[in-house]
Design a protein around this motif. Sequence first.
Motif, PDB file in Angstrom:
ATOM      1  N   MET B   1      27.256  13.133  32.154  1.00 45.74           N
ATOM      2  CA  MET B   1      27.712  14.617  31.841  1.00 45.74           C
ATOM      3  C   MET B   1      27.627  15.392  32.914  1.00 45.74           C
ATOM      4  N   GLU B   2      28.710  16.047  33.371  1.00 39.69           N
ATOM      5  CA  GLU B   2      28.535  16.764  34.443  1.00 39.69           C
ATOM      6  C   GLU B   2      28.828  18.368  34.182  1.00 39.69           C
ATOM      7  N   PHE B   3      28.051  19.260  34.889  1.00 36.34           N
ATOM      8  CA  PHE B   3      28.125  20.638  34.593  1.00 36.34           C
ATOM      9  C   PHE B   3      28.520  21.278  35.880  1.00 36.34           C
ATOM     10  N   SER B   4      29.621  20.979  36.419  1.00 35.71           N
ATOM     11  CA  SER B   4      30.194  21.750  37.515  1.00 35.71           C
ATOM     12  C   SER B   4      31.537  21.714  37.553  1.00 35.71           C
ATOM     13  N   TYR B   5      32.139  22.911  38.208  1.00 39.04           N
ATOM     14  CA  TYR B   5      33.540  23.130  38.173  1.00 39.04           C
ATOM     15  C   TYR B   5      33.929  22.044  39.319  1.00 39.04           C
ATOM     16  N   SER B   6      35.410  21.609  38.812  1.00 45.10           N
ATOM     17  CA  SER B   6      36.119  20.831  39.716  1.00 45.10           C
ATOM     18  C   SER B   6      36.653  21.810  40.508  1.00 45.10           C
ATOM     19  N   ARG B   7      37.102  21.148  41.909  1.00 44.61           N
ATOM     20  CA  ARG B   7      37.633  21.933  43.026  1.00 44.61           C
ATOM     21  C   ARG B   7      38.883  22.694  42.290  1.00 44.61           C
ATOM     22  N   GLU B   8      39.820  21.993  41.328  1.00 40.02           N
ATOM     23  CA  GLU B   8      40.879  22.643  40.981  1.00 40.02           C
ATOM     24  C   GLU B   8      40.511  23.929  40.152  1.00 40.02           C
ATOM     25  N   GLN B   9      39.322  23.890  39.481  1.00 41.24           N
ATOM     26  CA  GLN B   9      38.981  25.000  38.557  1.00 41.24           C
ATOM     27  C   GLN B   9      38.184  25.772  39.285  1.00 41.24           C
ATOM     28  N   GLN B  10      37.720  25.824  40.543  1.00 36.18           N
ATOM     29  CA  GLN B  10      37.133  26.635  41.261  1.00 36.18           C
ATOM     30  C   GLN B  10      38.214  27.544  41.938  1.00 36.18           C
ATOM     31  N   MET B  11      39.427  26.827  42.247  1.00 39.14           N
ATOM     32  CA  MET B  11      40.371  27.466  43.000  1.00 39.14           C
ATOM     33  C   MET B  11      41.386  28.406  41.920  1.00 39.14           C
ATOM     34  N   VAL B  12      41.437  27.795  40.855  1.00 41.04           N
ATOM     35  CA  VAL B  12      42.315  28.520  39.638  1.00 41.04           C
ATOM     36  C   VAL B  12      41.500  30.138  39.316  1.00 41.04           C
ATOM     37  N   LYS B  13      39.948  29.778  39.234  1.00 41.53           N
ATOM     38  CA  LYS B  13      39.250  30.983  38.973  1.00 41.53           C
ATOM     39  C   LYS B  13      39.435  31.957  40.314  1.00 41.53           C
ATOM     40  N   GLN B  14      39.280  31.453  41.407  1.00 44.74           N
ATOM     41  CA  GLN B  14      39.140  32.303  42.658  1.00 44.74           C
ATOM     42  C   GLN B  14      40.703  32.885  42.299  1.00 44.74           C
ATOM     43  N   MET B  15      41.730  32.311  42.643  1.00 45.59           N
ATOM     44  CA  MET B  15      42.907  32.755  42.329  1.00 45.59           C
ATOM     45  C   MET B  15      43.208  33.961  41.417  1.00 45.59           C
ATOM     46  N   LEU B  16      42.794  33.743  40.267  1.00 45.28           N
ATOM     47  CA  LEU B  16      42.983  34.600  39.044  1.00 45.28           C
ATOM     48  C   LEU B  16      41.765  35.909  39.153  1.00 45.28           C
ATOM     49  N   LYS B  17      40.793  35.540  39.667  1.00 47.32           N
ATOM     50  CA  LYS B  17      39.964  36.784  39.912  1.00 47.32           C
ATOM     51  C   LYS B  17      40.501  37.719  40.836  1.00 47.32           C
ATOM     52  N   LYS B  18      41.071  37.186  41.905  1.00 46.16           N
ATOM     53  CA  LYS B  18      41.773  37.990  42.932  1.00 46.16           C
ATOM     54  C   LYS B  18      43.022  38.951  42.313  1.00 46.16           C
ATOM     55  N   PHE B  19      43.748  37.905  41.484  1.00 48.13           N
ATOM     56  CA  PHE B  19      45.137  38.332  41.019  1.00 48.13           C
ATOM     57  C   PHE B  19      44.637  39.585  39.881  1.00 48.13           C
ATOM     58  N   ALA B  20      43.630  39.215  39.068  1.00 48.86           N
ATOM     59  CA  ALA B  20      43.373  40.256  38.013  1.00 48.86           C
ATOM     60  C   ALA B  20      42.795  41.473  38.785  1.00 48.86           C
ATOM     61  N   GLU B  21      41.913  41.426  39.736  1.00 47.11           N
ATOM     62  CA  GLU B  21      41.487  42.700  40.323  1.00 47.11           C
ATOM     63  C   GLU B  21      42.523  43.461  40.989  1.00 47.11           C
ATOM     64  N   ASN B  22      43.527  42.660  41.763  1.00 48.49           N
ATOM     65  CA  ASN B  22      44.416  43.479  42.366  1.00 48.49           C
ATOM     66  C   ASN B  22      45.683  44.031  41.758  1.00 48.49           C
ATOM     67  N   GLU B  23      45.831  43.138  40.836  1.00 43.07           N
ATOM     68  CA  GLU B  23      47.384  43.225  40.033  1.00 43.07           C
ATOM     69  C   GLU B  23      46.865  43.953  38.920  1.00 43.07           C
ATOM     70  N   ILE B  24      46.065  43.382  37.982  1.00 42.89           N
ATOM     71  CA  ILE B  24      46.059  43.666  36.444  1.00 42.89           C
ATOM     72  C   ILE B  24      45.086  45.142  36.354  1.00 42.89           C
ATOM     73  N   ALA B  25      43.875  45.023  36.977  1.00 45.57           N
ATOM     74  CA  ALA B  25      42.966  46.218  36.847  1.00 45.57           C
ATOM     75  C   ALA B  25      43.819  47.366  37.060  1.00 45.57           C
ATOM     76  N   PRO B  26      44.336  47.732  38.061  1.00 46.95           N
ATOM     77  CA  PRO B  26      45.043  49.028  38.298  1.00 46.95           C
ATOM     78  C   PRO B  26      45.900  49.394  36.988  1.00 46.95           C
ATOM     79  N   ILE B  27      46.468  48.660  36.299  1.00 51.83           N
ATOM     80  CA  ILE B  27      47.406  48.823  35.451  1.00 51.83           C
ATOM     81  C   ILE B  27      46.766  48.712  33.718  1.00 51.83           C
ATOM     82  N   ALA B  28      45.551  48.208  33.645  1.00 51.97           N
ATOM     83  CA  ALA B  28      45.047  47.931  32.353  1.00 51.97           C
ATOM     84  C   ALA B  28      44.837  49.277  31.412  1.00 51.97           C
ATOM     85  N   ALA B  29      44.135  50.336  32.029  1.00 51.99           N
ATOM     86  CA  ALA B  29      43.929  51.516  31.199  1.00 51.99           C
ATOM     87  C   ALA B  29      45.317  51.963  30.815  1.00 51.99           C
ATOM     88  N   GLU B  30      46.505  52.015  31.624  1.00 52.93           N
ATOM     89  CA  GLU B  30      47.574  52.560  31.303  1.00 52.93           C
ATOM     90  C   GLU B  30      48.559  51.723  29.975  1.00 52.93           C
TER      91      GLU B  30
END
Lengths: 262, 379
Positions: B1-30
Amino acid sequence: MKIAVCVKQVPDTTEIRINPETGTLIRDGVPSILNPDDANALEEALRVKDNLPGSEVTVITMGPPQAKEMLQECIAMGADDAILLSDRALGGSDTWATSNALAAGIRNAGSFDLILAGRQAIDGDTAQVGPQIAEKLGLPQVTYVKEFSLEGDYVKVKRALEDGYEVLKVKLPCVLTAIKELNEPRYMSVPGILKAAKHDIKVWNAVDIGVDLTTVGLKASPTNVFKSFTPKPKGEGIAVEGDTPKEKAASLVNALKEKHLI
Amino acid sequence: MEFSYSREQQMVKQMLKKFAENEIAPIAAEIDEKAVYPYATIGKLAELGLMGMPFPPEYGGAGTDYLTYIMAIEEISKVDASHGVIIQTHNALCCWPIYTYGTEAQKRKYLPDLLSGKKLGAFGLTEPNAGTDAAGTQTKAYLDGNEWVLNGSKIFISGGGIAEVYIIMAMTDKSKGTKGISAFIVEKSDPGFSVPKHENKMGIRGSIAAELVFEDCRIPKDRLLGQEGKGFKVAMTSLDVGRLGIAAQALGIAQGAFDETVKYMKQRKQFGKTLNKFQALSFEMASMKVKIDGARYLLYDACYRRDQGLPASVPAAEAKLACSEAASYVVDKAVQFHGGYGYIKDYPVERMYRDQKITEIYEGTSEVMKMVMSGEIFK
């Protein structure tokens, strides 16, 4: 068109803290990222590729083995190939030694029509490596590029200056350094990420790139870090008082005299 | 059993964290305030491969496993649950049933446009008198020559009016109960199909929910999805898959609200010290973290089982129950710890508090999750 992009893995300075006693960076737990200006350089290369199908974008870096992660991220953004120059012999290189290694790495990778780099890295802020690579490869260079277009065998660029810009036309091959005004870097895409995770990143050592070992590494570096410190904040300034320019000038002269500066 | 993120998963999370902070957070309230569908950001996410993540590239998907897709929904929902559910409904409730039950011709016709995000997909099961009790479905369909004719209505349909492609459940033989339900692919432009009303919702207001009406809606015979009378199976298996996405959405809301509260507690001062220095509050944060992390393991385990082709229906129900309950607990405390600031719209926890509630209701209520689980316990 074959394009090389020089990139660097740097600590994310937005999350970095400084040890107040030693004045050095606390790097523990700080994520490493693709240097922001280098992301602009890569984006511009990818835009050329978008417009000229069949173009190839190769990213190249010098660094420790973990710099592979940043190269994977470049592939996930759309780069075709990635090269990591990694060797203990290259460790501790200053900008001069780094550009020797990178120039050798680029030569070893083949011939490129265009070489892009970021203006400077957010950890060292020297802005020297890009221009030095151009010198060592014997190529023309333009720094601080904020607009770019291809015109046949030439590139037309706007070079940002403090108080304006220059419009320059340069024959390919050449070296350009990018500033953040150049473009908005794209995100990694999901298909790109899947490709990147499987991509075989080339790792070359100093022998592979045929660099003169007396020109790389800490010992070969003409500059050495003597001390790192956070500059003390400057004292509060004063606004010179007076009703007329003449009175203000007199008041300023007095203030300077009091401090024995004139 | 493995409890670690694969490299793909790390990059997907990293990309979406950045995207959500830059692109979504500014419009979420509106988008919450105005209840508008976020076309621009969904368009950008489509270009990045989010609208067809867990489907094979041969149909235009990105080709990730389900677990990685679930992590993406979680990451996006940390910042905005509306974006989370838009992507989730499209992938799990429209693309998935077409990919799973569609004929090759149907897949070739619909999937490329759906998976590239060129068209949005939706799913219609719920009616005024049928939700959890699907046998009460009143929308009817009968065959007239080479066409199916649909009559009836659906309510609370996520993406209604925005989506171009709808998976619609309709009775083809009322006498057979759930075995008389069939699934159909309806297009927005089909004659007799209309979207008269958008719902005015408590939360996830950037995800439009609408009423769908079918008045002698005529569609070609080949729009039947799967076999006649097997619509209930199409719906239930889709919801099984969908549950994982809703669990991920709930988990994202919980983590997002938790992170906001950590940030707030470190800077908010009362009685001369920041809130995190009050043990009663900081201990409660520890309890909240246990709930979030525990729910996450259940969710990832359920996804792992699905990816391995193991039975995942009961684990999915358990994961959805755990994630939505954790979210309920966490958003409540998050608002409480923000005090008066948590009750006004300047802080995102106010929106997260409202967004969370639906995760205990849609794609199977918490009670249905308990039905699924207790059925397994006492089988």
